[in-house]
Each structure stands twice: as C-alpha cells, then as structure tokens.
Design an enzyme around this catalytic site. Structure first.
Site, PDB file in Angstrom:
ATOM      1  N   ALA A 132       0.825  -1.215   0.000  1.00 57.91           N
ATOM      2  CA  ALA A 132       0.000   0.000   0.000  1.00 57.91           C
ATOM      3  C   ALA A 132       0.856   1.261   0.000  1.00 57.91           C
ATOM      4  CB  ALA A 132      -0.927   0.000   1.209  1.00 57.91           C
ATOM      5  N   LYS A 133       2.091   1.173   0.489  1.00 58.62           N
ATOM      6  CA  LYS A 133       3.049   2.290   0.489  1.00 58.62           C
ATOM      7  C   LYS A 133       2.436   3.555   1.074  1.00 58.62           C
ATOM      8  CE  LYS A 133       5.825   0.387  -3.295  1.00 58.62           C
ATOM      9  NZ  LYS A 133       4.984  -0.724  -3.829  1.00 58.62           N
ATOM     10  N   ARG A 134       1.674   3.395   2.157  1.00 57.69           N
ATOM     11  CA  ARG A 134       1.069   4.541   2.806  1.00 57.69           C
ATOM     12  C   ARG A 134       2.131   5.372   3.500  1.00 57.69           C
ATOM     13  NH1 ARG A 134      -2.849   3.223  -0.374  1.00 57.69           N
ATOM     14  NH2 ARG A 134      -4.659   2.183   0.497  1.00 57.69           N
TER      15      ARG A 134
END
Lengths: 280, 280
Positions: free
Chosen positions: B94-96
C-alpha cells in the site's frame, strides 16, 4: 477548466483561501451521528453544505473512509460536492507513491473512480511515480514537500550534498516541482503551517505553484503567518496561490446537533482571518 | 506468532524465498476472465491455490483493487489466503505514509479490515508516520528504502550532507529502520532487485531486517544476484531474510485457460532459481 483554474475561480467566488478538510472519525461525530460509520457521508455532506460558499477547496482524507469500509460513501460524497458546490474543487488526500504501472491504477482510482480534481502524492519514488497522474490533463497533484508533523525532519529537513547548492530535501522537491517535473503546470506542494519560515523558503523556490498548507487549527499553525509566508499577489491577482486546510477545528466545532452551524461559524472565522492576512 | 515468525516458518515449510505478487489487471487476465473486473478475486484465488506450497508470502497490491472498486474482493482474497494457505503471510502493498492520526486509520485498514500480516510504507514523513503501525503488535512493516524504478534515483540515491558519514538517503533509511525506528523488531525494507550492489549495501547497514525485493521477472532483476546480495545465513538458519517478489511473470505466464498451471510452473522455476542461489 483545469484544477488550477477551478481553484483560482473558487478562491475569487468565495473570497476564500480556506480548504475544508474532511477527516471523518465516527468516534468524534456530533449528536445523533456519534459512532455511526454508516453516516460518514451524511455527516460530511452536512459540513459541505454548511461551508460550500466559504471554501476554495474540499479535501477528503481517504484513510478515514478506508478504515471504515466506506469507499462507496466517499464516492457519493465527492459526487455530492460536485452537485452542491460545483464551483469548489476536490483534493483527494491520498499521499500515494508507487512505480509507474501501479501509479496508473492509483490515478484511475483518484480521478476516474472518485472524480477528484486533484490528489496529494509522495515524491519519495521520484518522477516516474508522479508522471502517470500528469497524463490526466487538467487534474492537479500536490507533492509532499515539508510536512507539519515532528517526523517531517527525519528526511525532509536533511541537507543534500550531491545537489548543486546543497539544498535541504524539501527544497530539492520544491525545485523539481516548479521546474523539470511540472510538465503541464499541474503540480503544487504540501507545506505544513507549523513552519512559516519554511513556507517562505518554498515560495521563493516555487514562486507560482499552489501551496496546500495543512496544520492550521487543531495542529496549531498560525493562519496569518501562513498567508503572509505563502501567498503572492500582484494587485488583485494571485500569482502564488495558497490553500490553507483546516479539518478538525471545523468538523468538530460542536459535539451537539448544532454541529453544522458551528462548523460554518468556525469556517467563517478562519476564512476571515486568512482574508485579513492578505493585506498585511 | 509475529509476522517475522510467520515469514521464517513459511520460508522453511515451502523451502521458498519467493513472494507471489498479486497485481490483478483485468485487461491482462487469461482466457475466460479477460476484462472482467468482477473476477479479480477468482483469478487471484486460483493463483494462490496454484502456488500456496511454493511461496513464502503473498503480496496483493491494493491499487489494482482500488482502481476497480474491488475492495470487497481484496477482503475476500486475503481471507481466502488465510484459509487456503494458512502458513503463508500476506503483505499488503500500500506504500502509505501520513501523519500519526491518519496513519492510525491506515493501520486499521491494513491490519483489521483486510487482516494483512504486514504492510509496505513510505518513510518520507518520518518516524511518527511509521509508529502507529508498530502499535499493532506482531504485524510487520516494510519501509521503502531503494526502489527499482528509474525515478528511485531522484531522492533515494542523493547524498545527505547533514548526517554522520554523509550516507545516501536510502542508506539513512536503512540505518533508521535497523536502529532507532525498530522498536519491537517489526520493520523490514523494500529494496529493488535491479540494483544488487545496493541490496548488498543495505544488507550491510541492516544485517537482520527482512528485505522485500521486487523487480525480479518482468522488471528484469537477476534472481541469483539478488539472493547472493541480500540473504544472510548461519548454517541452516536465516539471519538476514529476503522475500523476493515476482508478480507479472507468474500471474500472466499464460494467456489461456491453463493460466494456473502455467503460473505454478513459473513460480516453481523462480523458486528453484532463488533456492539454488542460496548456496552460491
């Protein structure tokens, strides 16, 4: 009409530099909505209706919807904004950042699925992680530059030895966004309100980019100092736009069923404060 | 059982360093699934079933679900993985990256709503944007460190003047993740397979962190060089784990209705290649 045009038009029409942030947390919902995640849309729509003539943008934060399986409510909310406040653009706060093929999917999510007019992005993975959004002509993209949280220092405030003039990381991002990355004039920057001298520095490096400035209100940033540091005008024309976001101070201005009127009053105060600072 | 324990157990049980990436693009779906976004779950579940004994992890990329309004299918897919391959952990890609209060919402999304065992994150906003994930005890978080896309150079490969020893940005991230940020041993790093010498450099700075390494297969990384650069063993015990991801080369190994068998064959080949490199 591009996002930048929409933003300028809404700023003029509503005499407003205020972006109303939509970070719906059911645990903080007022009165009859309290703890009811099925009312996220209704709560936010009531806030939108109460502030539609006071805002230059609305900024829903997607995490608050995703945590409650409320993507459908976010879709309906953005459609509601476009209907009820057609002059006010929507910035989807998602802070995505991924390789090109994945960024294409996120761009479809933001612009086609949700119908947002602009999105926030992380620059950490470089230009090819930003470029897919720019292929959506007329849409806007705000790159994280200098964020208002304490950890913002960990990377953004470090000095780069390998770039001419040894800029700080966030200064490097500002230059890239004003210059080589800004292919079609779609980029803006996110700069926290808690550091007015850094807003001024970013403005010097990026004289014409719109600055999205969170951190006024609950996070403690000073509205007047923010506008002085970031806004640039020539006569009555804004040449360096600012979009000053306030979320919690407006959304949760009252814990009672008068929340919409209280939100409107809070938005009016912040809008007036921001407006007064234009001439300082 | 923590994510790190799950990962070690799956690596042993399936004799595998291979993570199967689930990036479902309906336009590339084989045979009867072609262009049918309502079959995202079914396509991915078939891939999972065909590779459940060959993988040390599954990594769904959330953008591919979000672009098709398929969050419900992602929920069902992760539940399916936990049922059909209970020994194999799920890394939600998700690379939040956002301020603490928002990060809390994203952590709820990843760990509670979707039931992921680990998540990928961006370090750009600093430690307080990572910390909320670490409060979910036992869950894992892989920080972007050195990514495999061309634009990875724009920030990650720059040298920091202000940090002792003038490390590159990605080296600084590796040190923070191995050291002060890794409160409860939950962190790992994302390092692209296209730069084996940089994997080696990251491994030197972060001797015990699990490295999630995308870019083998369609993106052109060399499997053997990747394992040699990243894996560390003492006897039969892995002391520096690697999780080597392949997505497209497995998912789209065949455009026909034999896609699941073809995916299994592709996964078997990559797993064998990765395994052979352990002893080099």
């Amino acid at each position: 009409m591009t996002f930048i045009d929409q933003l300028q038009a809404a700023t003029r029409a509503n005499t407003s530099l205020l972006c109303v942030g939509l970070d719906p947390d059911p645990a903080k919902f007022p009165g009859r909505f309290r703890n009811d995640a099925s009312r996220i849309h209704d709560f936010c729509a009531a806030i939108v209706d109460a502030t539609a003539d006071l805002a230059c943008a609305f900024k829903p934060q997607i995490a608050y919807f995703a945590a409650h399986r409320a993507e459908d409510q976010l879709e309906r909310l953005i459609a509601h904004i476009h209907r009820s406040a057609p002059q006010v653009p929507v910035i989807l706060d998602a802070k995505r950042g991924d390789i090109g093929s994945t960024a294409e999917q996120y761009a479809i999510e933001a612009f086609e699925r949700y119908g947002a007019d602009a999105v926030t992005l992380s620059p950490f993975m470089g230009f090819d992680s930003v470029q897919p959004y720019l292929k959506h002509h007329g849409k806007g993209a705000f790159l994280l530059c200098r964020t208002s949280n304490p950890g913002g220092d960990d990377l953004q405030a470090q000095r780069l030895a390998s770039i001419d003039g040894q800029p700080l990381v966030y200064e490097h991002v500002a230059r890239l966004a004003q210059g080589p990355w800004n292919l079609n004039g779609q980029l803006g920057l996110v700069v926290g309100a808690t550091y007015p001298n850094e807003i001024e520095r970013v403005r010097a490096l990026a004289p014409t980019l719109p600055l999205l400035i969170p951190g006024v209100g609950a996070q403690g940033g000073d509205a007047a100092a923010t506008v002085r540091a970031g806004l640039r005008m020539q006569g009555d024309t804004i040449t360096g736009p600012v979009v000053v976001n306030s979320s919690r101070a407006i959304l949760y201005a009252s814990a009672g069923d008068d929340f919409a009127a209280a939100a409107r009053a809070a938005a009016e105060r912040t809008r007036a404060e921001l407006h007064a600072a234009r001439s300082l």
